[in-house]
Design a protein around this motif. Structure first.
Motif, short mmCIF file in Angstrom:
data_model
loop_
_atom_site.label_atom_id
_atom_site.label_comp_id
_atom_site.label_asym_id
_atom_site.label_seq_id
_atom_site.Cartn_x
_atom_site.Cartn_y
_atom_site.Cartn_z
N GLY A 13 0.53 -1.18 0.36
CA GLY A 13 -0.01 0.22 -0.16
C GLY A 13 0.59 1.02 -0.55
O GLY A 13 0.32 2.41 -0.56
N SER A 14 1.85 1.21 0.39
CA SER A 14 2.89 2.77 0.89
C SER A 14 3.49 2.79 -1.25
O SER A 14 4.45 3.27 -0.61
N GLY A 15 3.68 1.50 -1.45
CA GLY A 15 4.56 1.92 -2.97
C GLY A 15 5.63 0.97 -3.14
O GLY A 15 6.57 1.37 -3.51
N ARG A 23 4.99 -1.31 -10.22
CA ARG A 23 4.50 -0.54 -8.67
C ARG A 23 3.30 -1.13 -8.63
O ARG A 23 2.06 -0.51 -9.38
N GLU A 24 2.59 -1.92 -7.81
CA GLU A 24 2.08 -2.75 -6.93
C GLU A 24 1.87 -1.94 -5.81
O GLU A 24 1.63 -1.00 -5.19
N THR A 25 -0.38 -1.51 -5.61
CA THR A 25 -1.16 -1.15 -4.76
C THR A 25 -1.65 -2.06 -4.29
O THR A 25 -2.42 -1.52 -3.19
N SER A 26 -2.09 -3.19 -4.53
CA SER A 26 -3.24 -3.86 -4.18
C SER A 26 -2.83 -5.00 -3.87
O SER A 26 -1.82 -5.76 -4.37
#
Length: 76
Positions: A13-15, A23-26
């Motif tokens: 969540g914080s990148g 970059r994954e955000t999930s």
């Protein structure tokens, strides 16, 4: 890389996690065999290739055989 799922979700969540360079955000993003994860932890960056999965959660020792370390950190 971290001890709890909540800590892993916070990293994503914080990148601080990339999957195949993106970059994954999930935190629920599906990972496949052969995916390359780049994880920024503390003052290091670890690059790992997924080589397997367990049917059940296990300890750190059993997890170590499920990835290949591509970065210099913790490499034997």
């Amino acid at each position: 890389m971290v001890k709890a799922r909540t800590s892993a979700a916070e990293l994503v969540g914080s990148g601080h996690v990339r999957v195949n360079g993106t970059r994954e955000t999930s935190p629920g993003h599906a990972i496949k065999l052969g995916d390359v994860l780049t994880i920024a932890l503390d003052r290091t960056v670890r690059v790992l290739k997924v080589t397997g999965f367990n049917e059940r959660r296990g300890d750190a020792a059993s997890a170590r055989v499920l990835y290949e370390e591509l970065s210099g950190a913790n490499r034997n």
